[in-house]
Design a protein around this motif. Sequence first.
Motif, PDB file in Angstrom:
ATOM      1  N   PHE A 273    -142.188 -68.587 -10.361  1.00  0.00           N
ATOM      2  CA  PHE A 273    -142.383 -67.647 -11.456  1.00  0.00           C
ATOM      3  C   PHE A 273    -141.588 -68.036 -12.701  1.00  0.00           C
ATOM      4  CE2 PHE A 273    -143.525 -65.095  -7.730  1.00  0.00           C
ATOM      5  CZ  PHE A 273    -144.740 -64.585  -8.158  1.00  0.00           C
ATOM      6  N   GLY A 274    -140.428 -68.632 -12.501  1.00  0.00           N
ATOM      7  CA  GLY A 274    -139.623 -69.025 -13.639  1.00  0.00           C
ATOM      8  C   GLY A 274    -140.330 -70.018 -14.547  1.00  0.00           C
ATOM      9  N   ILE A 279    -143.928 -71.336 -19.330  1.00  0.00           N
ATOM     10  CA  ILE A 279    -145.235 -71.797 -19.829  1.00  0.00           C
ATOM     11  C   ILE A 279    -145.893 -70.710 -20.660  1.00  0.00           C
ATOM     12  CG2 ILE A 279    -147.573 -72.450 -19.132  1.00  0.00           C
ATOM     13  CD1 ILE A 279    -146.324 -73.859 -16.705  1.00  0.00           C
ATOM     14  N   TRP A 280    -145.841 -69.465 -20.192  1.00  0.00           N
ATOM     15  CA  TRP A 280    -146.463 -68.362 -20.944  1.00  0.00           C
ATOM     16  C   TRP A 280    -145.793 -68.192 -22.307  1.00  0.00           C
ATOM     17  CZ3 TRP A 280    -146.103 -64.787 -16.046  1.00  0.00           C
ATOM     18  CH2 TRP A 280    -147.068 -65.209 -15.115  1.00  0.00           C
ATOM     19  N   LEU A 282    -144.312 -70.598 -24.005  1.00  0.00           N
ATOM     20  CA  LEU A 282    -144.667 -71.746 -24.828  1.00  0.00           C
ATOM     21  C   LEU A 282    -146.085 -71.627 -25.389  1.00  0.00           C
ATOM     22  CD1 LEU A 282    -143.124 -74.575 -22.611  1.00  0.00           C
ATOM     23  CD2 LEU A 282    -142.315 -73.856 -24.863  1.00  0.00           C
ATOM     24  N   VAL A 283    -147.052 -71.233 -24.531  1.00  0.00           N
ATOM     25  CA  VAL A 283    -148.426 -71.109 -25.035  1.00  0.00           C
ATOM     26  C   VAL A 283    -148.556 -69.899 -25.949  1.00  0.00           C
ATOM     27  CG1 VAL A 283    -149.427 -72.285 -23.034  1.00  0.00           C
ATOM     28  CG2 VAL A 283    -149.257 -69.793 -23.032  1.00  0.00           C
ATOM     29  N   GLY A 284    -147.644 -68.927 -25.775  1.00  0.00           N
ATOM     30  CA  GLY A 284    -147.673 -67.761 -26.652  1.00  0.00           C
ATOM     31  C   GLY A 284    -147.487 -68.130 -28.107  1.00  0.00           C
ATOM     32  N   ASP A 285    -146.695 -69.156 -28.357  1.00  0.00           N
ATOM     33  CA  ASP A 285    -146.508 -69.607 -29.732  1.00  0.00           C
ATOM     34  C   ASP A 285    -147.814 -70.116 -30.331  1.00  0.00           C
ATOM     35  OD1 ASP A 285    -143.832 -69.015 -29.447  1.00  0.00           O
ATOM     36  OD2 ASP A 285    -143.269 -71.061 -28.880  1.00  0.00           O
ATOM     37  N   HIS A 286    -148.654 -70.745 -29.516  1.00  0.00           N
ATOM     38  CA  HIS A 286    -149.936 -71.266 -29.999  1.00  0.00           C
ATOM     39  C   HIS A 286    -151.000 -70.167 -30.025  1.00  0.00           C
ATOM     40  CE1 HIS A 286    -148.515 -75.446 -29.967  1.00  0.00           C
ATOM     41  NE2 HIS A 286    -147.886 -75.134 -28.835  1.00  0.00           N
ATOM     42  N   ILE A 287    -150.896 -69.210 -29.107  1.00  0.00           N
ATOM     43  CA  ILE A 287    -151.812 -68.065 -29.138  1.00  0.00           C
ATOM     44  C   ILE A 287    -151.669 -67.325 -30.460  1.00  0.00           C
ATOM     45  CG2 ILE A 287    -152.263 -65.791 -28.125  1.00  0.00           C
ATOM     46  CD1 ILE A 287    -151.518 -67.017 -25.391  1.00  0.00           C
ATOM     47  N   ALA A 288    -150.443 -67.231 -30.944  1.00  0.00           N
ATOM     48  CA  ALA A 288    -150.178 -66.517 -32.193  1.00  0.00           C
ATOM     49  C   ALA A 288    -150.862 -67.173 -33.389  1.00  0.00           C
ATOM     50  CB  ALA A 288    -148.672 -66.439 -32.437  1.00  0.00           C
ATOM     51  N   ASP A 289    -151.242 -68.449 -33.255  1.00  0.00           N
ATOM     52  CA  ASP A 289    -151.919 -69.135 -34.361  1.00  0.00           C
ATOM     53  C   ASP A 289    -153.325 -68.590 -34.595  1.00  0.00           C
ATOM     54  OD1 ASP A 289    -149.710 -70.746 -34.673  1.00  0.00           O
ATOM     55  OD2 ASP A 289    -150.503 -72.363 -33.410  1.00  0.00           O
ATOM     56  N   VAL A 321    -155.240 -64.862 -18.073  1.00  0.00           N
ATOM     57  CA  VAL A 321    -155.052 -64.058 -19.285  1.00  0.00           C
ATOM     58  C   VAL A 321    -154.498 -64.911 -20.427  1.00  0.00           C
ATOM     59  CG1 VAL A 321    -153.816 -62.122 -20.300  1.00  0.00           C
ATOM     60  CG2 VAL A 321    -154.881 -61.870 -18.049  1.00  0.00           C
ATOM     61  N   PRO A 322    -153.356 -65.611 -20.239  1.00  0.00           N
ATOM     62  CA  PRO A 322    -152.901 -66.470 -21.337  1.00  0.00           C
ATOM     63  C   PRO A 322    -153.867 -67.601 -21.638  1.00  0.00           C
ATOM     64  CG  PRO A 322    -151.567 -66.824 -19.367  1.00  0.00           C
ATOM     65  CD  PRO A 322    -152.403 -65.617 -19.121  1.00  0.00           C
ATOM     66  N   GLU A 323    -154.584 -68.072 -20.616  1.00  0.00           N
ATOM     67  CA  GLU A 323    -155.550 -69.154 -20.841  1.00  0.00           C
ATOM     68  C   GLU A 323    -156.676 -68.705 -21.765  1.00  0.00           C
ATOM     69  OE1 GLU A 323    -155.925 -72.709 -20.859  1.00  0.00           O
ATOM     70  OE2 GLU A 323    -155.121 -72.392 -18.829  1.00  0.00           O
ATOM     71  N   LEU A 324    -157.190 -67.521 -21.522  1.00  0.00           N
ATOM     72  CA  LEU A 324    -158.260 -66.999 -22.369  1.00  0.00           C
ATOM     73  C   LEU A 324    -157.761 -66.679 -23.772  1.00  0.00           C
ATOM     74  CD1 LEU A 324    -159.953 -64.742 -19.710  1.00  0.00           C
ATOM     75  CD2 LEU A 324    -161.116 -66.552 -20.966  1.00  0.00           C
TER      76      LEU A 324
END
Length: 416
Positions: A273-274, A279-280, A282-289, A321-324
Amino acid sequence: MGSAQTTGTDRTRSLLIAAWIVVYSNGLLIFVARRSLDLPGTWEGPILRPAIILSTLIGVGIVVLDGQRLDGARLRPVPALPFATAAALGAWAALGSLWSLDAEVSLWWGLVYIGLPCVAWVIADATPGAFLRGLSLGTGFLLAFSFVLLVVKTSWAVDFNDDWKGVMTNRNGFAPICALAVFAGVAHLVRRRVLVGALLVVPGLVGLAGSGSRTAWLAFALGGATATVLVLARRAYLADPRPWIPRVTALVFGAGAVGATVGVAALWNDPTFGQRRTIWRLVGDHIADAPIVGNGFAAFWRVPELHTDELLQRGSAHGSVPELLLGTGLIGLALWAVVVGVALIGVGRAVWRDPGVESWLWAAVVAMLFVENLTESFVLWFSYNWILLIAAALRFGLRRDGRRLTTPDRALVSVD
């Protein structure tokens, strides 16, 4: 349609479902590409891409040519909402190629995803017996291949931690196949097919243990327990409708939810889980784009210069969810959620209506696949996971006339 035709149709449908599970599990195709043909084993390669497209076109062809088949069978109508929504997710992914980080990848993936609901329709239309046989054959074949590989070429069937991955690319791909095999085996055992059931349950549990996949064990336990409690509680209430039964059932689910929460909390700092939390983030920064429309379906993982952290080099967001959100934005996530919601509600209604083997099997499968989606990107990869969730929504979702695709198959539903 005569009994001989029915038997032939069921047999064909079972083989087709089994073949689709093998193909859309991706593992065997990647194994053949890498180990037998010394190819990269990518989805754009000469093995996976044609196989995925052909498999999807077969499903599309069966739906489009419905009524023209030699056996004279017709596909029964399915609920429009989940079918259209699942196809719309593919259409949205294809449209996303206009602003995608990799237009070619998003376009062809999106076009294939438009066709996947047709594959799901054919699976949903199968009789309960045909679905069970297809699930058994598909998962059983992958298990058998994996165990042979573990014996004759162990280094190919384990990862760097010596966890079993079989013919799949990693342990988190192998373990869910083991779990599905166990569910299918339990259904056979209830039908008193002891040998077939044992040949699925025993290696399935051994494979789950050998994989060491904590997320798969969690999904397996929650899926099986949820389905079993629902079916037993409903059967008890039908036999003796006392008001305390629903209350006790609610308490059991509450205790289970607390137990699952405690279990996750205990493993929260475990690498399982850590690393996902990292990863979530890190990808959150790109989701915000591009939070509404996303960066293009599957495209982020084709741009190496964006993978600034080693964990991003693993090729997925480790959660649907983060993938989508990353690939299709809030719009894509909403479309996915509609299909999943219809599937979850539908199997719940199925258990309420006919608490037997068919409803138990589908409830266990859907609950497990849903939990898996929370920790793995199974909406990606042309996965059997996404296809089976669509199939459940089509099979158990309500049509406009209030009817469902399925009708009780007493030979399978009854456990008496």
